[in-house]
Design a protein around this motif. Structure first.
Motif, PDB file in Angstrom:
ATOM      1  N   ASP A 124       0.826  -1.205   0.000  1.00 22.61           N
ATOM      2  CA  ASP A 124       0.000   0.000   0.000  1.00 22.61           C
ATOM      3  C   ASP A 124       0.858   1.251   0.000  1.00 22.61           C
ATOM      4  OD1 ASP A 124      -2.371  -1.522   2.278  1.00 22.61           O
ATOM      5  OD2 ASP A 124      -2.224  -1.560   0.083  1.00 22.61           O
ATOM      6  N   GLN A 127       1.913   2.010  -3.413  1.00 21.71           N
ATOM      7  CA  GLN A 127       0.866   2.514  -4.301  1.00 21.71           C
ATOM      8  C   GLN A 127       0.703   4.013  -4.153  1.00 21.71           C
ATOM      9  OE1 GLN A 127      -0.981   0.834  -6.495  1.00 21.71           O
ATOM     10  NE2 GLN A 127       0.169  -1.021  -6.043  1.00 21.71           N
ATOM     11  N   LYS A 128       1.009   4.519  -2.961  1.00 20.92           N
ATOM     12  CA  LYS A 128       0.738   5.933  -2.703  1.00 20.92           C
ATOM     13  C   LYS A 128       1.927   6.818  -2.978  1.00 20.92           C
ATOM     14  CE  LYS A 128      -2.330   4.791   1.063  1.00 20.92           C
ATOM     15  NZ  LYS A 128      -2.256   4.663   2.504  1.00 20.92           N
ATOM     16  N   SER A 148       3.306   5.269 -19.370  1.00 24.21           N
ATOM     17  CA  SER A 148       1.955   5.525 -19.822  1.00 24.21           C
ATOM     18  C   SER A 148       1.699   7.002 -20.046  1.00 24.21           C
ATOM     19  CB  SER A 148       0.960   4.993 -18.790  1.00 24.21           C
ATOM     20  OG  SER A 148       1.145   5.709 -17.581  1.00 24.21           O
ATOM     21  N   ARG A 188      -0.520   9.828  -8.263  1.00 26.18           N
ATOM     22  CA  ARG A 188       0.112   8.589  -7.834  1.00 26.18           C
ATOM     23  C   ARG A 188       1.111   8.120  -8.881  1.00 26.18           C
ATOM     24  NH1 ARG A 188      -3.369   5.842  -4.025  1.00 26.18           N
ATOM     25  NH2 ARG A 188      -3.896   7.551  -2.587  1.00 26.18           N
ATOM     26  N   PRO A 190       2.801   5.836 -11.532  1.00 24.02           N
ATOM     27  CA  PRO A 190       2.179   4.903 -12.470  1.00 24.02           C
ATOM     28  C   PRO A 190       2.458   3.452 -12.062  1.00 24.02           C
ATOM     29  CG  PRO A 190       3.676   6.416 -13.601  1.00 24.02           C
ATOM     30  CD  PRO A 190       3.734   6.755 -12.179  1.00 24.02           C
ATOM     31  N   GLN A 191       1.462   2.648 -12.292  1.00 27.74           N
ATOM     32  CA  GLN A 191       1.544   1.267 -11.838  1.00 27.74           C
ATOM     33  C   GLN A 191       2.698   0.525 -12.504  1.00 27.74           C
ATOM     34  OE1 GLN A 191      -0.467   0.416  -9.477  1.00 27.74           O
ATOM     35  NE2 GLN A 191       0.269  -1.671  -9.319  1.00 27.74           N
ATOM     36  N   GLU A 192       2.983   0.912 -13.748  1.00 25.74           N
ATOM     37  CA  GLU A 192       4.027   0.170 -14.475  1.00 25.74           C
ATOM     38  C   GLU A 192       5.369   0.332 -13.811  1.00 25.74           C
ATOM     39  OE1 GLU A 192       0.780   1.395 -17.082  1.00 25.74           O
ATOM     40  OE2 GLU A 192       2.198   2.534 -15.868  1.00 25.74           O
ATOM     41  N   ILE A 194       5.959   0.709 -10.677  1.00 32.11           N
ATOM     42  CA  ILE A 194       6.060  -0.135  -9.488  1.00 32.11           C
ATOM     43  C   ILE A 194       6.301  -1.580  -9.900  1.00 32.11           C
ATOM     44  CG2 ILE A 194       4.892  -0.897  -7.406  1.00 32.11           C
ATOM     45  CD1 ILE A 194       3.295   1.594  -7.418  1.00 32.11           C
ATOM     46  N   GLU A 195       5.619  -1.982 -10.978  1.00 33.07           N
ATOM     47  CA  GLU A 195       5.742  -3.390 -11.339  1.00 33.07           C
ATOM     48  C   GLU A 195       7.113  -3.724 -11.867  1.00 33.07           C
ATOM     49  OE1 GLU A 195       2.541  -3.952 -13.975  1.00 33.07           O
ATOM     50  OE2 GLU A 195       1.064  -3.771 -12.367  1.00 33.07           O
TER      51      GLU A 195
END
Lengths: 443, 266
Positions: A124, A127-128, A148, A188, A190-192, A194-195
């Motif tokens: 978590d 994510q933040k 993105s 936030r 970008p999710q990419e 983090i992945e």
């Protein structure tokens, strides 16, 4: 090797802080720069790691804390192998921001992360994290499928048109090669990103629930587990040089949140004389030992305002390398002080380490304040604000205190250093007005 | 070593005194430059040095030593210098339990242990070895610093015992010197630290106390050094001699001047 150090000042030895590898007595971290024998090989066998740079003063390898203003205050950045201790502000509003900046900088630079918390799940927390800001003048270098963000359209430059002819895309890997980025807190990450990043999480309730054999040691079980976890990661991933096959050296960024709070099982914030009073200091000592022998940097936030025993705070400060204290104005009488009306709190640089050197970067001004705008966290000097000048977010080489931080000086941080300001910042036309204001008390 | 400090202390590497306990103390500032001074001083004086480095890694001291003109790695290879790296040893003993007693054995114990293994390490390191070649001048024990031992759970009495043992062996028996750094917590009300500091102050022959300036931070004067010569065990002593100087730390040396006589001011 000549006994008289011939390479004293000019030595740039990245990673010289990192001692030998644990298994055999061979150091895998080479010195960069001319060797003592005088042979001007100058070749750096140490491949430069993304997101780091050598310090100007002593060749120490530095990483960015995520806040370029804070980097400047700390003398260029946080040295690899050291601990940055953030003394939390009273209601723990602003210190998580510094924590997140540090982690976000790690993701953007491609470093490995280790996030430890007793309160929040590390997933978590990640994510933040804030999103990195893209500069308009050049596009962020990234692959199409990773990033993105939409590419900014080509803006025609009217004045600096020659610069338009320069290539805009900085050829580089996905991890940005710049040192120190700006982040947008309102967005936030970008999710990419983090992945694609490599991170390890330590969430205390998960780790402590499994049955463990308590070896009688004066460390609380939470700290014990965390140390073992950190040591495991460092050893397995080869950050201490024990795995020479690894082709690309990387930095491990460790973030520990709210260390010393009761959630970690430590009583140090609850009572004055507790049984585990040495647990926290022992933990810090062994953690520093781990850091010194590996390519890692650590940020710790600690609620020192809760620690009842003042002696422990002094010991914790001595056992950490860099100590930064945050003091927010919420609820204090400084909230109504007109000098501070634009700021949210003060930031105190309590300690800067002397690494491989007798001296460190010293500066002059101690009245530093921070402000949380909608998107940015900025650090400014209150003295420059008092003069009516709009201060920029980036700072000059502002001073940091050594050990001279007593309870008295905390209240005296508003007194600006007049003579120095006048000497090189102000034209003669502006001096009389400022002096008039200061004398008449309208500071 | 800093030549100006040698002049103030009236010593030279050739004529260093023996059998003395020197206490280095700092309050509100960082007194580690004194440790670097004494380390390079005794290495240049051709003494055998046992350095218990608990605060920083060996490479830190080595790099500063090179700026001061000694090479710690060379001294270590020659056998003149024995270093106990606290940080590295702590990691070793914490994660990989050793069979034989380790100098930092107390880290593994729950209750505050005593420092017997550490004393045994010092004794083995500094024991005068009768061999054919020219021996070193005198053994010296240098500890940086003792306050860390308090943070690691050792009681102040145990630390005082350790210093007493070291003094009895190194100073009295082998006519060597002991130098130790202690932090003065000042107004932080650290009782253990006060006990340790007071106890050591009464035993030491020479006290160097680095203090931050009372007026706060200054760019040109980094602090004040008080030098106190004592003769602890003689009842009929003239009054202890004391001197105060202010100093500024530079890249390779430290300059001392009388109070208020900083070159920046004059």
């Amino acid at each position: 090797m000549a006994a008289a150090g011939t390479c004293g000042t000019g030595t740039r030895s990245t990673g010289s802080m990192v001692a030998a590898a644990s298994t055999n007595n061979v150091t895998s971290f080479q010195r960069r720069g001319p060797r003592a024998s005088g042979a001007d090989s100058g070749c750096s066998r140490l491949v430069s790691i993304a997101g780091t740079r050598p310090s100007v003063r002593n060749g120490q390898l530095l990483v960015s804390t995520g806040l370029p203003a804070l980097d400047q205050l700390l003398g260029g950045g946080l040295a690899v192998g050291t601990v940055l201790l953030i003394e939390e502000d009273k209601y723990n509003i602003y210190s998580p921001l510094l924590f997140k900046y540090f982690l976000a900088e790690g993701i953007v630079s491609g470093h490995a992360l280790l996030v430890a918390s007793a309160k929040e799940d590390p997933a978590d927390i990640l994510q933040k994290l804030p999103a990195p800001l893209i500069d308009d003048s050049y596009k962020k270098e990234c692959d199409e499928d990773v990033c993105s963000h939409k590419m900014e359209p080509d803006i025609k430059m009217k004045i600096a048109w020659r610069y338009q002819l320069l290539p805009k895309m900085e050829a580089g890997p996905v991890s940005s090669s710049r040192f120190g980025h700006y982040y947008d807190i309102s967005k936030r990450i970008p999710q990419e990103l983090i992945e694609t990043s490599k991170w390890h999480g330590f969430f205390l309730p998960e780790k402590i629930s499994s049955a463990f054999n308590v070896e009688s040691c004066s460390l609380t079980p939470g700290y014990m587990k965390l140390l073992q976890f950190i040591q495991n990661i460092i050893y397995k991933e080869g950050f201490d040089g024990s795995n020479p096959q690894k082709k690309q050296k990387n930095i491990l960024r460790i973030g520990i949140q709210n260390l010393g709070s009761p959630l970690w099982g430590d009583d140090i914030c609850c009572t004055e004389n507790c049984d585990t009073s040495h647990s926290l200091t022992k933990f810090l000592y062994i953690l520093r030992g781990l850091l010194r022998t590996s390519l890692s940097a650590c940020i710790i936030t600690m609620p020192t305002h809760l620690i009842q025993n003042k002696a422990v705070i002094a010991r914790v400060t001595n056992l950490s390398d860099t100590v930064v204290g945050l003091e927010s104005f919420i609820g204090s009488e400084k909230e109504t002080n007109p000098l501070y009306k634009d700021y949210h709190g003060l930031i105190h640089i309590r300690q800067i380490p002397r690494l491989n050197n007798l001296i460190y970067d010293i500066s002059d001004v101690k009245d530093l304040a921070f402000k949380l705008k909608k998107k940015l966290f900025t650090i400014e000097s209150t003295s420059s604000r008092a003069h009516g000048r709009s201060s920029c977010g980036t700072m000059l080489r502002y001073p940091t205190a050594g050990h001279v931080e007593s309870s008295q000086t905390r209240d005296q941080t508003l007194i600006p250093c007049i003579s120095r300001q006048i000497r090189y910042r102000w034209t003669t036309r502006e001096i009389p007005e400022y002096i008039f204001n200061y004398i008449s008390g309208q500071v | 070593m800093f030549p100006e400090l040698n002049n103030l202390l009236n010593t030279t590497p050739e004529g260093a005194e023996q059998g003395k306990l020197t206490l280095l103390c700092d309050a509100k500032t960082d007194g580690s430059f004194l440790v670097h001074h004494f380390l390079s001083f005794y290495l240049k004086a051709n003494c055998k040095v046992c350095f218990v480095a608990l605060v920083q890694s060996f490479s830190h001291y080595n790099m500063v030593g090179q700026k001061l003109g000694v090479s710690l790695t060379t001294a270590r290879e020659r056998g003149q210098l024995v270093v106990l790296e606290g940080l590295k040893s702590a990691v070793d003993i914490f994660f990989r339990p050793q069979e034989e007693p380790h100098p930092l054995q107390f880290l593994r114990e729950a209750n505050a242990g005593d420092l017997q293994p550490l004393y045994a390490f010092v004794r083995d390191a500094l024991e005068p070895v009768d061999c054919g070649e020219a021996a070193w001048r005198c053994p010296v024990l240098l500890v940086d610093d003792l306050s860390v031992l308090l943070s690691l759970g050792v009681g102040p009495v145990a630390v005082l015992d350790f210093v007493h043992y070291c003094r009895a062996t190194v100073c009295r028996e082998w006519k060597g010197n002991v130098v130790a750094l202690v932090h003065d917590s000042g107004d932080a009300e650290d009782e253990e630290s006060d006990v340790l500091l007071n106890g050591l102050s009464h035993q030491s022959h020479l006290i160097l106390r680095a203090e931050g300036l009372a007026t706060g931070f200054c760019k040109d004067v980094h602090g004040q050094l008080r030098i106190l010569w004592r003769r602890p065990l003689q009842p009929t002593t003239p009054r202890d001699r004391s001197l105060t100087y202010q100093y500024k730390i530079q890249d390779k040396s430290v300059s001392f001047f009388a109070k208020g006589m900083s070159p920046a001011v004059l």
